[in-house]
Structures are given as C-alpha cells and as structure tokens.
Design a protein around this motif. Structure first.
Motif, PDB file in Angstrom:
ATOM      1  N   LEU A 421      27.973  -5.004 -27.806  1.00  0.00           N
ATOM      2  CA  LEU A 421      27.017  -4.722 -26.727  1.00  0.00           C
ATOM      3  C   LEU A 421      27.569  -5.204 -25.380  1.00  0.00           C
ATOM      4  CD1 LEU A 421      23.585  -5.557 -28.395  1.00  0.00           C
ATOM      5  CD2 LEU A 421      24.206  -3.374 -27.314  1.00  0.00           C
ATOM      6  N   ALA A 422      28.227  -6.365 -25.390  1.00  0.00           N
ATOM      7  CA  ALA A 422      28.795  -6.887 -24.129  1.00  0.00           C
ATOM      8  C   ALA A 422      29.921  -5.970 -23.643  1.00  0.00           C
ATOM      9  CB  ALA A 422      29.302  -8.314 -24.329  1.00  0.00           C
ATOM     10  N   LEU A 423      30.753  -5.471 -24.578  1.00  0.00           N
ATOM     11  CA  LEU A 423      31.830  -4.536 -24.191  1.00  0.00           C
ATOM     12  C   LEU A 423      31.220  -3.274 -23.586  1.00  0.00           C
ATOM     13  CD1 LEU A 423      34.233  -4.552 -27.293  1.00  0.00           C
ATOM     14  CD2 LEU A 423      34.601  -5.663 -25.086  1.00  0.00           C
ATOM     15  N   ALA A 424      30.145  -2.796 -24.259  1.00  0.00           N
ATOM     16  CA  ALA A 424      29.502  -1.560 -23.798  1.00  0.00           C
ATOM     17  C   ALA A 424      28.903  -1.754 -22.408  1.00  0.00           C
ATOM     18  CB  ALA A 424      28.426  -1.142 -24.792  1.00  0.00           C
ATOM     19  N   ALA A 425      28.344  -2.935 -22.151  1.00  0.00           N
ATOM     20  CA  ALA A 425      27.737  -3.193 -20.837  1.00  0.00           C
ATOM     21  C   ALA A 425      28.811  -3.110 -19.751  1.00  0.00           C
ATOM     22  CB  ALA A 425      27.057  -4.559 -20.838  1.00  0.00           C
ATOM     23  N   GLU A 426      30.028  -3.536 -20.074  1.00  0.00           N
ATOM     24  CA  GLU A 426      31.113  -3.440 -19.083  1.00  0.00           C
ATOM     25  C   GLU A 426      31.462  -1.986 -18.784  1.00  0.00           C
ATOM     26  OE1 GLU A 426      34.566  -5.688 -20.324  1.00  0.00           O
ATOM     27  OE2 GLU A 426      33.269  -7.447 -20.644  1.00  0.00           O
ATOM     28  N   LEU A 427      31.340  -1.143 -19.814  1.00  0.00           N
ATOM     29  CA  LEU A 427      31.683   0.273 -19.640  1.00  0.00           C
ATOM     30  C   LEU A 427      30.556   1.067 -18.984  1.00  0.00           C
ATOM     31  CD1 LEU A 427      33.428   0.951 -23.039  1.00  0.00           C
ATOM     32  CD2 LEU A 427      34.463   1.331 -20.809  1.00  0.00           C
ATOM     33  N   SER A 429      26.452   2.739 -19.211  1.00  0.00           N
ATOM     34  CA  SER A 429      25.782   3.483 -20.282  1.00  0.00           C
ATOM     35  C   SER A 429      26.026   4.992 -20.177  1.00  0.00           C
ATOM     36  CB  SER A 429      24.276   3.199 -20.236  1.00  0.00           C
ATOM     37  OG  SER A 429      23.803   3.581 -18.973  1.00  0.00           O
ATOM     38  N   GLY A 430      26.827   5.413 -19.201  1.00  0.00           N
ATOM     39  CA  GLY A 430      26.995   6.848 -18.968  1.00  0.00           C
ATOM     40  C   GLY A 430      28.121   7.462 -19.776  1.00  0.00           C
ATOM     41  N   PRO A 431      28.738   8.509 -19.222  1.00  0.00           N
ATOM     42  CA  PRO A 431      29.787   9.234 -19.941  1.00  0.00           C
ATOM     43  C   PRO A 431      30.980   8.352 -20.331  1.00  0.00           C
ATOM     44  CG  PRO A 431      29.335  10.263 -17.798  1.00  0.00           C
ATOM     45  CD  PRO A 431      28.436   9.074 -17.914  1.00  0.00           C
ATOM     46  N   GLU A 432      31.251   7.277 -19.535  1.00  0.00           N
ATOM     47  CA  GLU A 432      32.420   6.425 -19.873  1.00  0.00           C
ATOM     48  C   GLU A 432      32.235   5.837 -21.271  1.00  0.00           C
ATOM     49  OE1 GLU A 432      30.596   5.883 -17.137  1.00  0.00           O
ATOM     50  OE2 GLU A 432      31.935   6.429 -15.490  1.00  0.00           O
ATOM     51  N   LEU A 433      31.002   5.438 -21.568  1.00  0.00           N
ATOM     52  CA  LEU A 433      30.739   4.803 -22.861  1.00  0.00           C
ATOM     53  C   LEU A 433      30.879   5.823 -23.991  1.00  0.00           C
ATOM     54  CD1 LEU A 433      29.940   2.165 -24.221  1.00  0.00           C
ATOM     55  CD2 LEU A 433      27.553   2.877 -24.065  1.00  0.00           C
ATOM     56  N   SER A 434      30.272   7.009 -23.815  1.00  0.00           N
ATOM     57  CA  SER A 434      30.399   7.986 -24.917  1.00  0.00           C
ATOM     58  C   SER A 434      31.837   8.473 -25.059  1.00  0.00           C
ATOM     59  CB  SER A 434      29.415   9.145 -24.803  1.00  0.00           C
ATOM     60  OG  SER A 434      29.263   9.542 -23.506  1.00  0.00           O
ATOM     61  N   GLU A 435      32.574   8.522 -23.937  1.00  0.00           N
ATOM     62  CA  GLU A 435      33.995   8.894 -24.061  1.00  0.00           C
ATOM     63  C   GLU A 435      34.777   7.830 -24.829  1.00  0.00           C
ATOM     64  OE1 GLU A 435      35.383   9.863 -20.086  1.00  0.00           O
ATOM     65  OE2 GLU A 435      33.994  11.570 -20.119  1.00  0.00           O
ATOM     66  N   ALA A 436      34.473   6.569 -24.552  1.00  0.00           N
ATOM     67  CA  ALA A 436      35.190   5.482 -25.248  1.00  0.00           C
ATOM     68  C   ALA A 436      34.926   5.576 -26.756  1.00  0.00           C
ATOM     69  CB  ALA A 436      34.743   4.133 -24.704  1.00  0.00           C
ATOM     70  N   TYR A 437      33.685   5.786 -27.159  1.00  0.00           N
ATOM     71  CA  TYR A 437      33.385   5.916 -28.586  1.00  0.00           C
ATOM     72  C   TYR A 437      33.971   7.206 -29.149  1.00  0.00           C
ATOM     73  CZ  TYR A 437      30.629   1.729 -29.100  1.00  0.00           C
ATOM     74  OH  TYR A 437      30.259   0.415 -29.176  1.00  0.00           O
ATOM     75  N   GLY A 438      33.939   8.253 -28.338  1.00  0.00           N
ATOM     76  CA  GLY A 438      34.492   9.546 -28.780  1.00  0.00           C
ATOM     77  C   GLY A 438      35.983   9.445 -29.073  1.00  0.00           C
ATOM     78  N   ARG A 439      36.681   8.602 -28.305  1.00  0.00           N
ATOM     79  CA  ARG A 439      38.133   8.444 -28.536  1.00  0.00           C
ATOM     80  C   ARG A 439      38.404   7.695 -29.841  1.00  0.00           C
ATOM     81  NH1 ARG A 439      38.393   7.817 -22.914  1.00  0.00           N
ATOM     82  NH2 ARG A 439      38.099   5.560 -23.034  1.00  0.00           N
ATOM     83  N   VAL A 440      37.519   6.794 -30.192  1.00  0.00           N
ATOM     84  CA  VAL A 440      37.756   5.946 -31.367  1.00  0.00           C
ATOM     85  C   VAL A 440      37.259   6.600 -32.654  1.00  0.00           C
ATOM     86  CG1 VAL A 440      37.116   3.758 -32.420  1.00  0.00           C
ATOM     87  CG2 VAL A 440      37.709   3.833 -30.006  1.00  0.00           C
ATOM     88  N   TYR A 441      36.086   7.212 -32.599  1.00  0.00           N
ATOM     89  CA  TYR A 441      35.498   7.786 -33.824  1.00  0.00           C
ATOM     90  C   TYR A 441      35.744   9.286 -33.925  1.00  0.00           C
ATOM     91  CZ  TYR A 441      33.294   3.318 -34.696  1.00  0.00           C
ATOM     92  OH  TYR A 441      33.084   1.996 -34.964  1.00  0.00           O
TER      93      TYR A 441
END
Ligand code: GLU
Ligand code: MG
Length: 441
Positions: A421-427, A429-441
């Motif tokens: 959650l702390a990592l996500a807060a740095e990113l 809540s917008g497209p940057e966060l879904s892109e980060a998860y999209g790259r990993v999963y």
C-alpha cells in the motif's frame, strides 16, 4: 553434499527445472537446477531464504523478522513437474512447485503447506475432498489496445491466431484439460477454462496456467497480462474459483444446496460461511490496491457479499443447477492473489459455516444494483470492501479468517500488504499504478 553435477550434454538434453515456491503475491519464484538433479533435490531439498516470503510484486522486500537470517528447504515432488516443450530448439520450460520445510518438518510459513492442512481439515469435517478450477481472464498486449474490438467474435479469435489454438494444444499436452478458448468481452481479452483438479493441485494449476499462457504468448512476441484491470480498460481480468466438495459414493454437497437431507444442509452451511466471511476473504483473494478497480457494481466481477445463481455480481454463484457438473463459483478473486491462500481461505470460511451450522443463505438472482441501497440493507446484502485498506480492516476484525492464517504467515502477510500500500501511494492511484501492476502481472 550434493553429488557432482551433470555434464554439459546432459544439461542441454534435459534442460533446467525451476524448483519454486508459490509465494504470497501470486508469483512463481525459485532456483533452477539441471533436470538430472531433481531427484537429489527431492531427497535433500533446495535451500531457500525465509525472507523471500515477503518479496513484493515489484522486486522489493517488506520489513520482516528474518532479515538475512534463517534457512528453509524447498522439497519438490518430481511427480508434480510441469514440462512444456518449446519451439525453436529451446530446452523445455520446466517448473515444480514445492513445499517449504524447516528441520525436516513442514514450515509454518509455507502457503502451500497451509492449503494442504486446510484441505485435510475439510476432509475430516465434511468427509469430502475439494476439487477446484481457477478460471482466468487475461489480455494480450494490453499496452497496445486495438483500434476496435469485437467481444466473443470470430474476427477477434482469427486475428489472434495462431496463439489461441497453440495455447489450447499446449495446455492439453500438459494435462490441464482445457475446455475451450474464447475472446472475452474486453479488448484483446481471452479466457481458457480448464478441467477441475483435486486438492492443492487446483491452486498449483492456477499459477502454472498463467506461466504457460505467458510462455506461449512470448513465442509470438506477445505479452499476456492477468492484471485485475488493464490501464484504460473498463473490463477486469477476473479469476473465478470454481469449487466442489466431493465425497465417497458421489456426495456433492455444494451441487444441491437447495435440496433436503444432511448433505444439502452441509452444503448450505459451507456456502453461508463463505458469504459471512466475504469481506475478510477479499484481503486474501483481491489483495492489491488495483484489485478494487475491478471489483464493484457494474463490472460483472463481484460487488456484494451474497449468494446468487445467474447473477454475476454476487461473490458466490451456484453454477449448473442440479446436474452432475453443478458446483459453486467464487468471483471476488484476481491474479494478484496467492491461489493457495485464496483456496485455503475460502475453504476455511466454508468450514467455519459448517462448524457454526450457519445458513441457509438467501439466493439473489435479480439485479442487486437496481434494488437500491435501502432495499439491499433491508435484505442484509452488504457491499464488498471498496479498497485494500477496508479489506485488511475486515480481515483483522474477522477472528475465524484471521486465526486461520497462522504465524509467521499472518504477520508476514499483513506487513507485506501494508508495504505494498505504501509503494502504491508513492505511485498514485491513477494510470501509473495500473500500468505498474500491468507490467508485473
Ligand atoms: N471480467 C469479469 C471479471 O472481472 C467477468 C466476466 C464474466 O466472465 O462473467 O470478473
Ligand atoms: Mg469470463
């Protein structure tokens, strides 16, 4: 001492095997050794660092009690090896999911070991084994959306060839029992339902299916993503966990929860347990900040802690009324979850329902969104958590589910999720966060 290694010819003939742990964030991580050494590894184990349990999805590590200390051993069972033949002269892709042991005993921090113990409890309490199939949705090349897409269409299938046919063939050869493959509702979204598997193998297959899909996509220079909601997409990638209880003599309590007799009563209590613990379960089955971009009304994912039949927004659904294939489907899961923890937690919730004699739980086939909040409240239909923070709070407040997760797993899990959650807060809540998860999963 491990015996001397094989020579180069043996390695290239039989390839490498990844002896792997099924971790807490749905990843397959381990150490690769020559295939010729797998039997030795089965006897002696492969050294593994306990702190690896709290590796986050982005390659970092959460605070943990072990730090650089300690050692557990991964003990592969060679009979559970997955082997995928690869084109282009490449050695086969080989992986074996393994339990972790400490001093020759099951390590209490191993999610796969916990699932096995939970399934043994289920057998003892209900006289039934658990059979499951994790139905995955995924997207091909999610970062390059097509100018148009045609849900379920022949065009969408044909445009993706040879990937769909090749995937089906590879899965069949590997023993997954794929039933069909089809373009789903989302842009470049596909689904490939597979046959159910008994016990812990259902959860193993979930992880291995994702790796197989990713592998076949790579052969075509493509990328498959199972992220809960791809950036810019309105349609989520769900993991629907199809579940049966099967007893000797053909007993199937979840298939006939509306009938009479003890078997049906057991099924009703099991289902009522899952519904009663649905909010806490989300902390395990929808365990990422982005999981909550997918869940919620209007997405046909899961929005309410309720049981349904034909309604695709209830957490739990009875599928295939009355027939031999009747079973239930748990819809509030995605690929950021550990399938072993997800299946274990769902079964633990069902068992709590059985122990407490819960049920029957009303079945809602109508549109629960259209009912409105006041009517839902009158019927006792609660919404699922709206964020990972809410789900973790529900988990901590739910004694049965919280206590199901033993130490050191519980502490590690909570620390890992708070770190995420702390990592996500740095990113943000917008497209940057879904892109980060999209790259990993
Ligand atoms: N894509 C939906 C989800 O996120 C599921 C649609 C369906 O197959 O029912 O779960
Ligand atoms: Mg689907």
């Amino acid at each position: 001492m491990v015996s001397p290694g094989p020579d180069r010819a043996e390695v290239s003939a039989a390839g490498l095997v990844l002896v792997a742990q099924a971790d807490l964030v749905g990843m397959v991580r381990g150490k690769a050794l020559p295939r010729a050494r797998l039997e030795a590894a089965a006897a002696e184990g492969v050294g593994w660092v306990p702190a690896n349990l709290v590796l986050d999805p982005f390659g970092g590590i959460a605070p943990n009690p072990w730090g650089p200390t300690g050692e557990v051993r991964l003990r592969p069972d060679p009979a559970e090896l997955l082997r995928i033949e690869r084109p282009g002269g490449l050695a086969p892709l080989q992986v074996v999911l393994s339990d972790a042991e400490e001093g020759g005993e099951p390590w209490p921090g191993c999610p796969r070991g916990l699932l096995k113990r939970t399934l043994a409890e289920a057998e003892e309490l209900t006289g039934c084994g658990v059979v499951s199939s994790f139905e995955h949705e995924f997207q091909l090349d999610p970062e390059a959306p097509s100018p148009h897409h045609d849900a379920f269409s022949l065009q969408a299938l044909a445009a993706a060839e040879p990937f769909p046919a090749e995937l089906l063939g590879v899965l069949a050869e590997a023993g997954f029992g794929p039933e069909m493959v089809f373009p789903e509702f989302g842009d470049r979204q596909f689904e490939v339902p597979c046959a159910p598997a008994p016990g812990h193998l259902g959860a193993d297959r979930a992880l291995l299916l994702r790796e197989t899909v990713r592998e076949v996509a790579r052969w075509h220079g493509r990328r498959a993503s199972f992220t809960p909601l791809a950036p810019g997409s309105g349609v989520g990638n769900g993991v629907h966990i199809h579940l049966s209880l099967l007893g000797a003599g053909g007993a199937a309590p979840l298939a006939t929860p509306e009938g009479g007799g003890e078997e049906a009563e057991l099924g009703r209590s099991f289902l009522a347990g899952i519904v009663a613990h649905a909010a806490a379960l989300c902390a395990i089955t929808a365990p990422s900040p982005v999981s909550y971009d997918r869940l919620g009304p209007g997405h046909w994912s899961a929005a309410f802690a309720a049981l349904g039949g034909t309604n695709r927004e209830t957490t739990l659904r009875i599928v295939g009324a009355g027939g031999g294939s009747a079973h239930v489907e748990y819809r509030a899961a995605d690929a950021t979850a550990s399938p072993h923890l997800a299946l274990g937690a769902i079964v633990a919730a069902g068992l709590d329902g059985v122990r407490r004699g819960l049920g029957p739980c009303p079945r809602h086939d109508g549109d629960l969104v259209a009912l409105g909040a006041a009517e839902r409240e009158r019927l006792g239909v609660l919404p699922l958590p709206g964020s990972l923070e809410e789900a973790l709070a529900a988990f901590e407040a739910d004694e049965a589910i919280r206590d199901w997760l033993p130490e050191p797993l519980r502490g590690a899990y909570l620390r890992l999720k708070r770190h995420e959650l702390a990592l996500a807060a740095e990113l943000g809540s917008g497209p940057e966060l879904s892109e980060a998860y999209g790259r990993v999963y």
